[in-house]
Write a protein that holds these residues in place. Structure first.
Motif, PDB file in Angstrom:
ATOM      1  N   LEU A 194     -40.315   2.003  12.598  1.00  0.00           N
ATOM      2  CA  LEU A 194     -40.461   3.106  12.941  1.00  0.00           C
ATOM      3  C   LEU A 194     -39.863   3.785  14.324  1.00  0.00           C
ATOM      4  CD1 LEU A 194     -44.229   3.218  11.760  1.00  0.00           C
ATOM      5  CD2 LEU A 194     -42.163   4.266  10.769  1.00  0.00           C
ATOM      6  N   ALA A 195     -38.839   3.107  14.920  1.00  0.00           N
ATOM      7  CA  ALA A 195     -38.697   3.368  16.110  1.00  0.00           C
ATOM      8  C   ALA A 195     -38.003   4.701  16.394  1.00  0.00           C
ATOM      9  CB  ALA A 195     -37.529   2.335  16.569  1.00  0.00           C
ATOM     10  N   ASP A 196     -37.442   5.313  15.542  1.00  0.00           N
ATOM     11  CA  ASP A 196     -36.831   6.634  15.433  1.00  0.00           C
ATOM     12  C   ASP A 196     -37.582   7.516  14.983  1.00  0.00           C
ATOM     13  OD1 ASP A 196     -34.463   5.681  16.422  1.00  0.00           O
ATOM     14  OD2 ASP A 196     -33.819   5.315  14.050  1.00  0.00           O
ATOM     15  N   SER A 197     -38.929   7.360  14.717  1.00  0.00           N
ATOM     16  CA  SER A 197     -39.993   8.478  14.415  1.00  0.00           C
ATOM     17  C   SER A 197     -40.611   9.063  15.591  1.00  0.00           C
ATOM     18  CB  SER A 197     -41.160   7.803  13.637  1.00  0.00           C
ATOM     19  OG  SER A 197     -42.398   8.604  13.415  1.00  0.00           O
ATOM     20  N   PRO A 198     -40.975  10.268  15.415  1.00  0.00           N
ATOM     21  CA  PRO A 198     -41.599  11.116  16.786  1.00  0.00           C
ATOM     22  C   PRO A 198     -43.133  10.657  16.689  1.00  0.00           C
ATOM     23  CG  PRO A 198     -41.000  12.481  14.947  1.00  0.00           C
ATOM     24  CD  PRO A 198     -40.476  11.166  14.429  1.00  0.00           C
ATOM     25  N   TYR A 199     -43.580   9.893  15.726  1.00  0.00           N
ATOM     26  CA  TYR A 199     -44.924   9.859  15.445  1.00  0.00           C
ATOM     27  C   TYR A 199     -45.389   8.368  16.042  1.00  0.00           C
ATOM     28  CZ  TYR A 199     -44.486  13.777  12.499  1.00  0.00           C
ATOM     29  OH  TYR A 199     -44.312  15.050  11.947  1.00  0.00           O
ATOM     30  N   VAL A 200     -44.451   7.799  16.703  1.00  0.00           N
ATOM     31  CA  VAL A 200     -44.966   6.431  17.300  1.00  0.00           C
ATOM     32  C   VAL A 200     -44.482   6.379  18.538  1.00  0.00           C
ATOM     33  CG1 VAL A 200     -44.896   5.219  14.941  1.00  0.00           C
ATOM     34  CG2 VAL A 200     -42.947   5.059  16.470  1.00  0.00           C
ATOM     35  N   ALA A 201     -44.895   5.523  19.543  1.00  0.00           N
ATOM     36  CA  ALA A 201     -44.377   5.217  20.758  1.00  0.00           C
ATOM     37  C   ALA A 201     -43.014   4.368  20.760  1.00  0.00           C
ATOM     38  CB  ALA A 201     -45.402   4.797  21.759  1.00  0.00           C
ATOM     39  N   ARG A 202     -42.009   4.572  21.210  1.00  0.00           N
ATOM     40  CA  ARG A 202     -40.788   3.966  20.906  1.00  0.00           C
ATOM     41  C   ARG A 202     -40.935   2.467  21.664  1.00  0.00           C
ATOM     42  NH1 ARG A 202     -34.802   5.565  23.135  1.00  0.00           N
ATOM     43  NH2 ARG A 202     -33.528   4.226  21.732  1.00  0.00           N
ATOM     44  N   PRO A 203     -40.506   1.529  20.714  1.00  0.00           N
ATOM     45  CA  PRO A 203     -40.663  -0.155  21.164  1.00  0.00           C
ATOM     46  C   PRO A 203     -39.288  -0.383  22.007  1.00  0.00           C
ATOM     47  CG  PRO A 203     -39.976   0.347  18.843  1.00  0.00           C
ATOM     48  CD  PRO A 203     -40.043   1.517  19.216  1.00  0.00           C
ATOM     49  N   TYR A 204     -39.391  -1.093  23.087  1.00  0.00           N
ATOM     50  CA  TYR A 204     -38.058  -1.479  23.860  1.00  0.00           C
ATOM     51  C   TYR A 204     -37.750  -2.828  23.757  1.00  0.00           C
ATOM     52  CZ  TYR A 204     -38.702   3.220  25.795  1.00  0.00           C
ATOM     53  OH  TYR A 204     -38.848   4.571  25.966  1.00  0.00           O
ATOM     54  N   ALA A 205     -38.875  -3.645  23.752  1.00  0.00           N
ATOM     55  CA  ALA A 205     -38.581  -5.284  23.996  1.00  0.00           C
ATOM     56  C   ALA A 205     -39.896  -6.045  23.938  1.00  0.00           C
ATOM     57  CB  ALA A 205     -38.060  -5.359  25.519  1.00  0.00           C
ATOM     58  N   TRP A 206     -39.680  -7.427  23.770  1.00  0.00           N
ATOM     59  CA  TRP A 206     -41.107  -8.089  23.387  1.00  0.00           C
ATOM     60  C   TRP A 206     -40.728  -9.487  24.184  1.00  0.00           C
ATOM     61  CZ3 TRP A 206     -37.345  -6.819  19.784  1.00  0.00           C
ATOM     62  CH2 TRP A 206     -36.997  -7.846  19.021  1.00  0.00           C
ATOM     63  N   ILE A 207     -41.843 -10.149  24.240  1.00  0.00           N
ATOM     64  CA  ILE A 207     -41.858 -11.642  24.625  1.00  0.00           C
ATOM     65  C   ILE A 207     -42.298 -12.558  23.516  1.00  0.00           C
ATOM     66  CG2 ILE A 207     -42.532 -13.366  26.246  1.00  0.00           C
ATOM     67  CD1 ILE A 207     -43.222 -10.857  28.150  1.00  0.00           C
ATOM     68  N   LEU A 279     -42.655   4.127   6.640  1.00  0.00           N
ATOM     69  CA  LEU A 279     -42.903   2.899   6.424  1.00  0.00           C
ATOM     70  C   LEU A 279     -42.327   2.565   5.083  1.00  0.00           C
ATOM     71  CD1 LEU A 279     -46.183   2.379   7.991  1.00  0.00           C
ATOM     72  CD2 LEU A 279     -43.840   1.178   8.752  1.00  0.00           C
ATOM     73  N   ALA A 280     -42.711   3.296   3.887  1.00  0.00           N
ATOM     74  CA  ALA A 280     -42.225   3.031   2.563  1.00  0.00           C
ATOM     75  C   ALA A 280     -40.647   2.904   2.398  1.00  0.00           C
ATOM     76  CB  ALA A 280     -42.814   4.072   1.738  1.00  0.00           C
ATOM     77  N   ARG A 281     -39.900   3.875   3.294  1.00  0.00           N
ATOM     78  CA  ARG A 281     -38.450   3.812   3.123  1.00  0.00           C
ATOM     79  C   ARG A 281     -37.890   2.640   4.026  1.00  0.00           C
ATOM     80  NH1 ARG A 281     -38.995   9.293   5.084  1.00  0.00           N
ATOM     81  NH2 ARG A 281     -38.674   8.613   7.224  1.00  0.00           N
ATOM     82  N   GLU A 282     -38.648   2.246   5.032  1.00  0.00           N
ATOM     83  CA  GLU A 282     -38.111   1.102   5.873  1.00  0.00           C
ATOM     84  C   GLU A 282     -38.593  -0.173   5.319  1.00  0.00           C
ATOM     85  OE1 GLU A 282     -35.820   1.564   8.217  1.00  0.00           O
ATOM     86  OE2 GLU A 282     -35.896   3.733   7.926  1.00  0.00           O
ATOM     87  N   LEU A 283     -39.515  -0.440   4.648  1.00  0.00           N
ATOM     88  CA  LEU A 283     -40.141  -1.654   4.346  1.00  0.00           C
ATOM     89  C   LEU A 283     -40.497  -1.915   2.852  1.00  0.00           C
ATOM     90  CD1 LEU A 283     -42.484  -2.292   7.640  1.00  0.00           C
ATOM     91  CD2 LEU A 283     -40.195  -3.338   7.316  1.00  0.00           C
ATOM     92  N   PRO A 284     -40.424  -3.086   2.435  1.00  0.00           N
ATOM     93  CA  PRO A 284     -40.750  -2.995   1.027  1.00  0.00           C
ATOM     94  C   PRO A 284     -42.003  -2.462   0.419  1.00  0.00           C
ATOM     95  CG  PRO A 284     -40.007  -5.246   1.806  1.00  0.00           C
ATOM     96  CD  PRO A 284     -40.433  -4.182   3.079  1.00  0.00           C
ATOM     97  N   THR A 285     -41.845  -2.076  -0.756  1.00  0.00           N
ATOM     98  CA  THR A 285     -43.159  -1.548  -1.321  1.00  0.00           C
ATOM     99  C   THR A 285     -43.282  -2.108  -2.841  1.00  0.00           C
ATOM    100  OG1 THR A 285     -41.638   0.231  -2.728  1.00  0.00           O
ATOM    101  CG2 THR A 285     -42.729   0.653  -0.300  1.00  0.00           C
ATOM    102  N   ASP A 286     -44.424  -1.931  -3.560  1.00  0.00           N
ATOM    103  CA  ASP A 286     -44.912  -2.685  -4.661  1.00  0.00           C
ATOM    104  C   ASP A 286     -46.003  -1.703  -5.424  1.00  0.00           C
ATOM    105  OD1 ASP A 286     -44.966  -4.388  -6.610  1.00  0.00           O
ATOM    106  OD2 ASP A 286     -45.185  -6.110  -5.315  1.00  0.00           O
TER     107      ASP A 286
END
Length: 475
Positions: A194-207, A279-286
């Motif tokens: 959801l990185a481009d969504s205005p409804y989440v805090a943008r992610p940058y990096a991880w460990i 989320l339904a656009r970006e990830l698999p649904t069923d």
């Protein structure tokens, strides 16, 4: 146990993020120890196995080391004890509180020495580093095209229940996951999707680091860096303020009270629907077939049986709950499922200057990663938020001499905001909750049963909140 393990056996159970409170700690073993900074001060990442009642839980400890007598006064509260490292005694402590050492984490994340990658996915493999070569034990990964600014001092956020979050200046928050399950943490996976969504805090990096599972080394998320919402106000705080305004004016309807929350609830519903659609656009649904739906209803019935056995106060409502689950089992049309938030409530959203933002897509930290990655109905999230409105309305009445007098106002406030959220969710393109009441009620009752168990074990004085909510829903 080693000297350090003995110290950890005393220290870990006293931490706010320790999930095993109420059960004796039987064993503490350091499964892995990864040096990040050698010398004085030193910094290590520990993966610690804690044994309780025959099962093992993993925890992450960010361990600082300094010569005895050199720990600064402001770090005294983070001390774990004294033990020998490299032949010399060292004071060991929780390094998440040490800005000198946590600055190095930000430096490593800025370098991205584990590789620059595309958004990680649980399915289809692990993140792909941009350069070849052997992977370090602890990898600092950065999303493609991201620049991380360094030189910012960190501060531990207060109030975290299951993790530890460090705020760097006014730009970043680094969430360190304390309870570790092998695999990609859903908070990182979904936020990156959801990185481009205005409804989440943008992610940058991880460990990340490898953690053993079934004889294999599985890349496991240790921490994630994302945008710090510095102008944000917690959704629970806003809702609680609205309720206090209402209670300060007995006899006034929620719509007429000065702090009416319904407009915000409706906007939150629309934001929730937008996130679900993304989320339904970006990830698999069923779809959940009628047979799978019946199996889900059976699990709800079993949860009810266990809860009624443990908490006798639930027994008067068992018939109503059972009927709702049986009606759910008779739904004969496929139920769309997708990735969802998984632990959705007012404490997981913040209101910024530009609108609502959803946080903490980790799901339930006590559940294994693969369980949290399973698709579910988006109505499960809707039910979680509806339950949260009930809690916001009722918790201020616990122990209050005016509880009976204010109970009708509590019910009216909760209903007004439940209706507003549901309307906003449908208007925003989500499944219309009004047209799927059988499914929604089953999810909401199941959540309430979970709350009954939680309150009975942790806050007995709050037990009436979910019980009264069940009674109101059944009316």
């Amino acid at each position: 146990m080693t000297q350090l393990e003995e110290l950890l056996a005393d220290w870990i159970p006293r931490q706010r993020w320790f999930a095993g409170k109420g059960a004796p700690v039987e064993t503490v073993t350091i499964e892995a120890e990864h040096p990040l900074v050698c010398g004085d001060p030193g910094l290590r990442v520990l993966v610690v196995d804690v044994g309780q009642r025959g099962s093992i839980s993993r925890y992450q400890v960010l361990l600082g080391l300094r010569p005895v007598g050199t720990l600064r006064d402001e770090l005294a509260h983070a001390a774990i004890g004294v033990c020998r490292f490299g032949g010399a005694p060292r004071t060991v402590y929780d390094a998440s509180h040490d800005p000198e050492l946590t600055a190095l984490l930000l430096d490593r994340l800025a370098q991205g020495d584990g590789g620059e990658t595309d958004a990680p996915r649980a399915a289809g493999g692990e993140p792909r580093p941009s350069s070849a070569g052997p992977a370090p034990a602890v990898r600092f990964r950065r999303l493609s095209g991201i620049t991380v600014r360094t030189g910012q001092r960190s501060l531990v956020l207060k109030g975290e229940q299951s993790n530890t979050s460090l705020v760097y200046g006014e730009d970043y928050v680094l969430k360190a996951f304390r309870r570790l399950w092998p695999g990609l943490n859903p908070d990182l996976e979904l936020t990156a999707a959801l990185a481009d969504s205005p409804y989440v805090a943008r992610p940058y990096a991880w460990i990340e680091a490898d953690v053993g599972k079934d004889g294999a080394a599985v890349p496991t998320t240790l921490a994630m860096l994302q945008e710090y919402m510095r102008s944000a106000t917690d959704g629970w705080v806003l809702a609680a303020t609205s309720v206090r305004d209402l209670y300060a004016n007995p006899g006034v309807s929620p719509a007429e009270a000065g702090g009416d929350f319904a407009g915000e609830a409706e906007r939150l519903g629309a934001a929730t629907a937008a996130v679900h659609r993304a989320l339904a656009r970006e990830l698999p649904t069923d779809v959940l077939t009628p047979r799978a739906l019946r199996e889900l209803a059976s699990s709800m019935l079993e949860r009810l049986r266990l809860a009624t056995t443990e908490v006798p106060e639930l027994a008067p409502y068992a018939g109503v709950l059972r009927s709702a689950y049986e009606a759910f089992a008779r739904v004969d049309e496929p139920l769309p499922i997708q990735r969802v938030h998984g632990d959705y409530h007012l404490g997981q959203v913040v209101r910024t200057d530009s609108g609502w933002v959803l946080l903490d897509f980790e799901g339930e930290p006590a559940a294994p990663v693969e369980e949290r990655q399973r698709p579910s109905s988006p109505l499960r999230d809707v039910a979680g938020m509806l339950r949260s409105f009930d809690y916001a309305a009722r918790y201020q009445l616990v122990g209050s001499a005016s509880a009976a007098e204010l109970a009708p106002s509590a019910r009216a406030w909760a209903q007004r905001n439940r209706d507003a959220f549901s309307s906003g969710y449908a208007f925003g393109g989500g499944i219309d909750p009004e047209k799927h009441q059988t499914v929604l009620r089953a999810f909401e009752y199941d959540k309430a049963v979970y709350e009954v168990l939680y309150e009975a074990h942790n806050r007995p004085s709050w037990l009436r909140i979910p019980l009264d909510s069940i009674a109101a829903l059944a009316a």
